[in-house]
Design an enzyme around this catalytic site. Structure first.
Site, mmCIF file in Angstrom:
data_model
loop_
_atom_site.group_PDB
_atom_site.id
_atom_site.type_symbol
_atom_site.label_atom_id
_atom_site.label_comp_id
_atom_site.label_asym_id
_atom_site.label_seq_id
_atom_site.Cartn_x
_atom_site.Cartn_y
_atom_site.Cartn_z
ATOM 1 N N GLY A 86 0.818 -1.214 0.000
ATOM 2 C CA GLY A 86 0.000 0.000 0.000
ATOM 3 C C GLY A 86 0.849 1.259 0.000
ATOM 4 N N GLY A 88 2.566 3.858 1.478
ATOM 5 C CA GLY A 88 3.060 4.161 2.815
ATOM 6 C C GLY A 88 3.560 5.589 2.935
ATOM 7 N NE ARG A 89 8.348 6.658 -0.541
ATOM 8 C CZ ARG A 89 9.541 6.927 -0.965
ATOM 9 N NH1 ARG A 89 10.163 7.992 -0.511
ATOM 10 N NH2 ARG A 89 10.137 6.156 -1.839
ATOM 11 C CG ASP A 121 10.290 8.896 7.242
ATOM 12 O OD1 ASP A 121 9.898 8.395 6.155
ATOM 13 O OD2 ASP A 121 11.348 9.546 7.340
ATOM 14 N NE ARG A 179 0.749 1.234 -6.953
ATOM 15 C CZ ARG A 179 1.837 1.939 -6.681
ATOM 16 N NH1 ARG A 179 3.004 1.350 -6.644
ATOM 17 N NH2 ARG A 179 1.751 3.219 -6.416
ATOM 18 C CG ASP A 250 5.617 -3.088 -5.193
ATOM 19 O OD1 ASP A 250 6.252 -4.110 -5.507
ATOM 20 O OD2 ASP A 250 6.130 -2.129 -4.601
ATOM 21 C CG ASN A 251 7.751 -0.504 -7.972
ATOM 22 O OD1 ASN A 251 6.970 0.185 -7.321
ATOM 23 N ND2 ASN A 251 8.924 -0.890 -7.498
ATOM 24 C CG ASP A 260 9.504 2.794 -7.579
ATOM 25 O OD1 ASP A 260 10.607 3.370 -7.536
ATOM 26 O OD2 ASP A 260 8.984 2.263 -6.591
HETATM 27 P P1 AMP Z 1 8.875 1.784 -3.056
HETATM 28 O O1 AMP Z 1 10.252 1.278 -2.779
HETATM 29 O O2 AMP Z 1 8.768 3.279 -3.096
HETATM 30 O O3 AMP Z 1 8.246 1.114 -4.217
HETATM 31 O O4 AMP Z 1 8.020 1.370 -1.781
HETATM 32 C C1 AMP Z 1 7.747 0.051 -1.417
HETATM 33 C C2 AMP Z 1 6.816 0.073 -0.229
HETATM 34 O O5 AMP Z 1 7.428 0.710 0.874
HETATM 35 C C3 AMP Z 1 5.510 0.831 -0.468
HETATM 36 O O6 AMP Z 1 4.501 0.199 0.265
HETATM 37 C C4 AMP Z 1 5.838 2.193 0.077
HETATM 38 O O7 AMP Z 1 4.693 2.916 0.413
HETATM 39 C C5 AMP Z 1 6.679 1.837 1.293
HETATM 40 N N1 AMP Z 1 7.588 2.924 1.649
HETATM 41 C C6 AMP Z 1 8.672 3.341 0.986
HETATM 42 N N2 AMP Z 1 9.265 4.380 1.610
HETATM 43 C C7 AMP Z 1 8.533 4.636 2.709
HETATM 44 C C8 AMP Z 1 8.612 5.596 3.768
HETATM 45 N N3 AMP Z 1 9.583 6.508 3.830
HETATM 46 N N4 AMP Z 1 7.653 5.558 4.722
HETATM 47 C C9 AMP Z 1 6.655 4.659 4.679
HETATM 48 N N5 AMP Z 1 6.525 3.739 3.717
HETATM 49 C C10 AMP Z 1 7.446 3.717 2.743
HETATM 50 MG MG MG Z 2 7.146 1.565 -5.665
#
Ligand code: AMP
Ligand code: MG
Length: 492
Positions: A86, A88-89, A121, A179, A250-251, A260
């Protein structure tokens, strides 16, 4: 200033997302704004106000009519299934109808914690935000389907990664953020109703030509269409030497847009095994492994659709498998077309594939720069000096010189004059890509000195990739050996 929002995703069943307000930041400052994209999205240019944009796009004062939410999704990360990832940011503000009547989603990335944040965070460091801005806008200018960057806002707060870094929020624009992982989230929960809602939304948004179909045929056609689009996307990436770096499900978008820009990079010297991402230790997402990875991801997508394909599980699996097995043909056809275009060829001859492969082999053996080699093919047709400029890129001049003899013979069989081929080559093979070392310089100046001059000049060059730049820095040049940046990081 903002166009009006429609709240399609917000109106889906509640289990598909979580309403979530952005967490306010101390001192939002607009450091980049994409006026051309804003215009396309229906923003009122005359009413533009940087302060108001910073407040809205940092999340401090979300635009009127928006309804921020975090989307639910799952995903296979490097082959391991995580049933709940999901946003997360990231927070979806809603959709706008652009000037061409297409729905576009606006998302704030780095806007604070959400119910999906787990230990994170919810923030994004400035460096990765600017990197995504630069590279996604370069991809768009190269004609490759991608999410876009509307704005970057610094937060005035520092966030702690390996060191303390400035925080920022990126406004990302996508035709949708659906996605493979979105489908997986519901499929693993055996929520067929939700999978069908998503599939219907994907058809409406991205494959409207399938709207008239129903039942099994409708969803099989969706699967086939996504396969074709992803095959084409990866072929286009490879045509410019792009390595995504984190091709997790997820990407992987349903729209066929690149999503991403964490550890992505363009390769300089051609090597089909190139990997940049520090977390990709086994080369799962290496340059030449990208088609295989995409096919694997699409097989995971197919699994989510099984209940919509046939009530009989065996028959559904057979349909899905047959579709997935067509991926290599789609990819080869797309990549073949990409390579012929890069060689200046419109006609098709049986040996074109071999000719292209021989050039790649010569580049690999001769440690030649991928982008410059193709860019200088046009020069070869113009002058002897141009030919020397190409040959000097190779450690092995004989191999490339003899390849050029064959290529000239092949080009001579095209039905047009040389000037047309030269123009074609220069419109296909970019002069400028966002080279890793230049991206690193630009990010460092912004990070360390709050200086955006390099970011802006690099952005200007990479968004006109087919023009030979004449600014202070020659952005066509590969890195010197002491400038090389061979490792990239996820940017979370
Ligand atoms: P990503 O690497 O951006 O594709 O993120 C993979 C997962 O990690 C997703 O669920 C993001 O929402 C979560 N995520 C990445 N960075 C953060 C962050 N700084 N705080 C909270 N969730 C994160
Ligand atoms: Mg991603």
């Amino acid at each position: 200033m903002f166009p009006s929002f429609s709240l399609r995703y917000a109106h889906l069943p509640a289990r598909m997302s979580a309403e979530c307000a952005p967490t306010p930041v101390t001192k939002p400052q607009l450091v980049a704004f994409n006026h051309a994209l804003a215009e396309e999205l229906g923003f009122d240019a005359a009413a533009f106000d940087a302060g108001q944009a910073a407040d809205a796009l940092s999340g401090n004062a979300p635009p009127e009519g928006s309804a921020p939410l975090a989307m639910a999704y799952a995903g296979h990360q490097f082959g391991n299934f995580v049933p709940k990832l999901g946003d997360g940011r990231a927070l979806l503000l809603g959709e706008v109808v652009d000037r061409e009547g297409q729905l576009r989603e606006l998302q704030l990335k780095g806007a604070g914690r959400t119910p999906f944040s787990r230990g994170g965070d919810g923030r994004a460091p400035l460096g990765p935000v600017l990197r995504e801005y630069l590279v996604s806008e370069a991809m768009h200018a190269l004609g490759i389907p991608t999410t876009r960057a509307l704005a970057a806002v610094t937060t005035g707060e520092r966030i702690v990664r390996s060191l303390a870094e400035p925080g920022a929020v990126l406004t990302r624009v996508a035709s949708s953020h659906l996605r493979v992982g979105t489908f997986q989230y519901f499929a693993v929960r055996r929520d067929v109703e939700a999978v069908q809602i998503l599939a219907d939304m994907a058809i409406e948004r991205h494959y409207p030509h399938l709207e008239s179909l129903s039942g099994s045929e409708r969803y099989l056609s969706l699967l086939e269409a996504v396969i074709a689009r992803q095959a084409e996307l990866v072929a286009r990436w490879m045509g410019v030497g792009f390595i995504h770096g984190v091709m997790n499900t997820d990407n992987t978008t349903i729209s066929g847009e690149t999503l991403d820009y964490g550890p992505c990079a363009f390769m300089d010297t051609f090597d089909s095994d190139t990997v940049f991402s520090s977390i990709d230790q086994r080369g799962r997402y290496a340059f030449s492994n990208q088609p295989h990875s995409a096919q694997w991801n699409l097989a995971r997508f197919a699994e989510t659709l099984l209940s919509l394909l046939d009530e009989d599980r065996e028959r559904a699996i057979k349909m899905a498998t047959d579709a997935i097995e067509t991926f290599p043909e789609h990819f080869e056809a797309s990549f073949g077309a990409v390579k012929r275009a890069k060689l200046g060829l419109l006609g098709v001859e049986a040996d074109d594939e071999l000719l292209a492969q021989q050039l790649l082999d010569a580049m690999q053996a001769g440690h030649a720069d991928y982008t410059l080699t193709f860019r200088r093919l046009a020069d070869v047709l113009e002058s002897e000096e141009g030919e020397s400029r190409l040959i000097e890129l190779f450690d092995t001049p004989d191999a490339i010189a003899s390849w050029l003899v064959q290529w000239r013979e092949r080009v001579a069989r095209e039905d047009v004059d040389t000037a047309t081929i030269v123009a074609r080559l220069r419109a296909t093979n970019p002069a400028v890509i966002p080279r890793n070392h230049q991206v690193a310089h630009a990010l460092k100046a912004a990070d360390d000195q709050n200086d955006y001059a390099l970011f802006e000049s690099l952005l200007a060059a990479v968004t006109r990739p087919f023009e030979d730049p004449d600014g202070e820095v020659d952005y066509r040049q590969p890195p010197q050996s002491n400038e090389q940046v061979l490792r990239t990081f996820c940017g979370t």
